[in-house]
Every structure is written in C-alpha cells, then in structure tokens.
Enzyme design. Structure first.
Site, mmCIF file in Angstrom:
data_model
loop_
_atom_site.group_PDB
_atom_site.id
_atom_site.type_symbol
_atom_site.label_atom_id
_atom_site.label_comp_id
_atom_site.label_asym_id
_atom_site.label_seq_id
_atom_site.Cartn_x
_atom_site.Cartn_y
_atom_site.Cartn_z
ATOM 1 N N VAL A 128 -9.855 51.723 16.172
ATOM 2 C CA VAL A 128 -11.115 52.075 16.834
ATOM 3 C C VAL A 128 -10.999 53.587 17.015
ATOM 4 O O VAL A 128 -10.319 54.058 17.923
ATOM 5 C CB VAL A 128 -11.288 51.330 18.176
ATOM 6 C CG1 VAL A 128 -12.546 51.793 18.888
ATOM 7 C CG2 VAL A 128 -11.301 49.817 17.948
ATOM 8 N N PRO A 129 -11.625 54.362 16.113
ATOM 9 C CA PRO A 129 -11.260 55.769 15.914
ATOM 10 C C PRO A 129 -11.773 56.751 16.959
ATOM 11 O O PRO A 129 -12.594 57.627 16.689
ATOM 12 C CB PRO A 129 -11.862 56.067 14.535
ATOM 13 C CG PRO A 129 -13.069 55.189 14.463
ATOM 14 C CD PRO A 129 -12.659 53.911 15.172
ATOM 15 N N CYS A 130 -11.228 56.674 18.151
ATOM 16 C CA CYS A 130 -11.637 57.571 19.234
ATOM 17 C C CYS A 130 -11.253 59.024 18.948
ATOM 18 O O CYS A 130 -11.804 59.935 19.576
ATOM 19 C CB CYS A 130 -11.074 57.102 20.567
ATOM 20 S SG CYS A 130 -9.288 56.914 20.586
ATOM 21 N N HIS A 131 -10.365 59.259 17.988
ATOM 22 C CA HIS A 131 -10.031 60.642 17.619
ATOM 23 C C HIS A 131 -11.229 61.345 16.975
ATOM 24 O O HIS A 131 -11.252 62.561 16.873
ATOM 25 C CB HIS A 131 -8.818 60.679 16.680
ATOM 26 C CG HIS A 131 -9.013 59.979 15.371
ATOM 27 N ND1 HIS A 131 -8.882 58.615 15.243
ATOM 28 C CD2 HIS A 131 -9.349 60.446 14.149
ATOM 29 C CE1 HIS A 131 -9.109 58.273 13.990
ATOM 30 N NE2 HIS A 131 -9.402 59.374 13.298
ATOM 31 N N ARG A 132 -12.257 60.587 16.597
ATOM 32 C CA ARG A 132 -13.441 61.158 15.955
ATOM 33 C C ARG A 132 -14.501 61.590 16.967
ATOM 34 O O ARG A 132 -15.623 61.895 16.594
ATOM 35 C CB ARG A 132 -14.020 60.148 14.969
ATOM 36 C CG ARG A 132 -13.053 59.836 13.825
ATOM 37 C CD ARG A 132 -13.595 58.796 12.871
ATOM 38 N NE ARG A 132 -12.595 58.491 11.847
ATOM 39 C CZ ARG A 132 -12.552 57.348 11.174
ATOM 40 N NH1 ARG A 132 -13.460 56.410 11.396
ATOM 41 N NH2 ARG A 132 -11.606 57.147 10.273
#
Length: 190
Positions: A128-132
């Site tokens: 779940v790409p919260c780095h984006r």
C-alpha cells in the site's frame, strides 16, 4: 493474533530487512528494518502461500521487474484511515499524490494532519504505497517506515519520481548484492 498463529516471512532488500506478517488469508503488516531491528526479531519464520507470494512480489519490485502488487491485504484502522489507504492503493508505479489531494478525495479537504496521520499509520507500506504521498511542492515531509525520509527517498528514486529531500536526510541504501536477494546477477539496478 496470538504467537502460535503468527505467520511471518523476512527478506533482505536495498532498504534493509523487511518483515511481512499475515494471517493465512492476507498480509496484515509489513515492517522495514529500523536501527537494525524488526518487530518480530527472534521469532521463527512461518510462511504461508500468501506471504510467500508477497515476498516474491517484493523481490521483483526491488529488482525493478514488478510495478504493482496483487496480494490480498487486510487493513485494520478507523473508517477515515481506511478511506485514505483505499486512495493510496490506487496509485500506480511512479505516480504521486499530495496530502491535500488525499484530503479532498476523502471529503476532508482541510484535514492535513489527519491525512498525514492516516498515511503514517499504514500497516502495509510499499504494497500500500504510502511512499507515493508528498507535500504539494514535491517535498518529502516524513516517512514512518525504515529509516524514515532516506527510505522514502530511495523508494521514490527507484520509481523515478522527482522529489525534494531535506538536506539533513540524505538517502542511504544498504549494500545488498543481487545474490543476497536471490536475484539474477544481471537484474536491473534499483
């Protein structure tokens, strides 16, 4: 989850060791090593088909051959947190969103701190790409995974995303070879 039902797998990556935990049906958490530690260090690995698939997909992601994940995840949080995570999971490789845009998408355009808190509480980073999620000006404002801002910067660079890093937080990756990741020697560099 009790210890006897704990399913976990670990892998080495360019951003440190990663621990993936599941319940036999879905991935329930992912932790990136911080200060040499993972939450379940000392526990034996006990994989299952979902975790085995998650680890394989993470290895492909770090090799640059996978741009999305298709493993089931089970995200526990408040209704607002889940709404934010549902928006984040829609982001594609190299695509970013601002905290403000996330607030608008969830109907709380002025809830910047709440959005930031929900992003930081994501239990399954990378998948779940919260780095984006970045500041409106493309700046990294923080990251709760791994070593923080340097980890987020590495992930964004890996995906070719332009961003600004505070001078006090330069990216660092561990020295892990393709052989240590069980990747072919000619795998693309991250």
């Amino acid at each position: 989850m009790t210890d006897e039902t704990l399913h976990l797998r670990r892998l080495r990556s360019p951003i440190g060791r990663i621990e993936v935990v599941g319940d036999g049906r879905a991935v329930t958490s992912l932790a990136i090593e911080r200060d040499g530690m993972l939450p379940h260090d000392g526990e034996d690995e006990s994989g299952d088909p979902v975790l085995d698939r998650a680890v394989a997909q993470l290895e492909e992601y770090f090799a640059g051959t996978r741009h999305d994940f298709d493993v089931p995840v089970d995200l526990h949080g408040t209704a607002f947190q889940r709404a934010v995570w549902e928006q984040i999971v829609q982001l594609q490789w190299g695509e970013v969103v601002s905290y403000g845009d996330l607030g608008q998408a969830t109907g709380r355009a002025t809830a910047g701190r709440a959005v930031g808190g929900a992003v930081g509480a994501n239990p399954v980073p990378i998948i779940v790409p919260c780095h984006r999620v970045l500041g409106a000006d493309g700046r990294i404002t923080g990251y709760s995974g791994g070593e923080g801002i340097p980890t987020k910067s590495w992930l964004l660079e890996h995906e070719g995303v332009p961003h600004t890093v505070p001078a006090s937080a330069r990216p660092r990756a561990t020295d892990v070879t393709a052989a240590e990741l069980d990747l072919p020697a000619d795998a693309p560099a991250a």
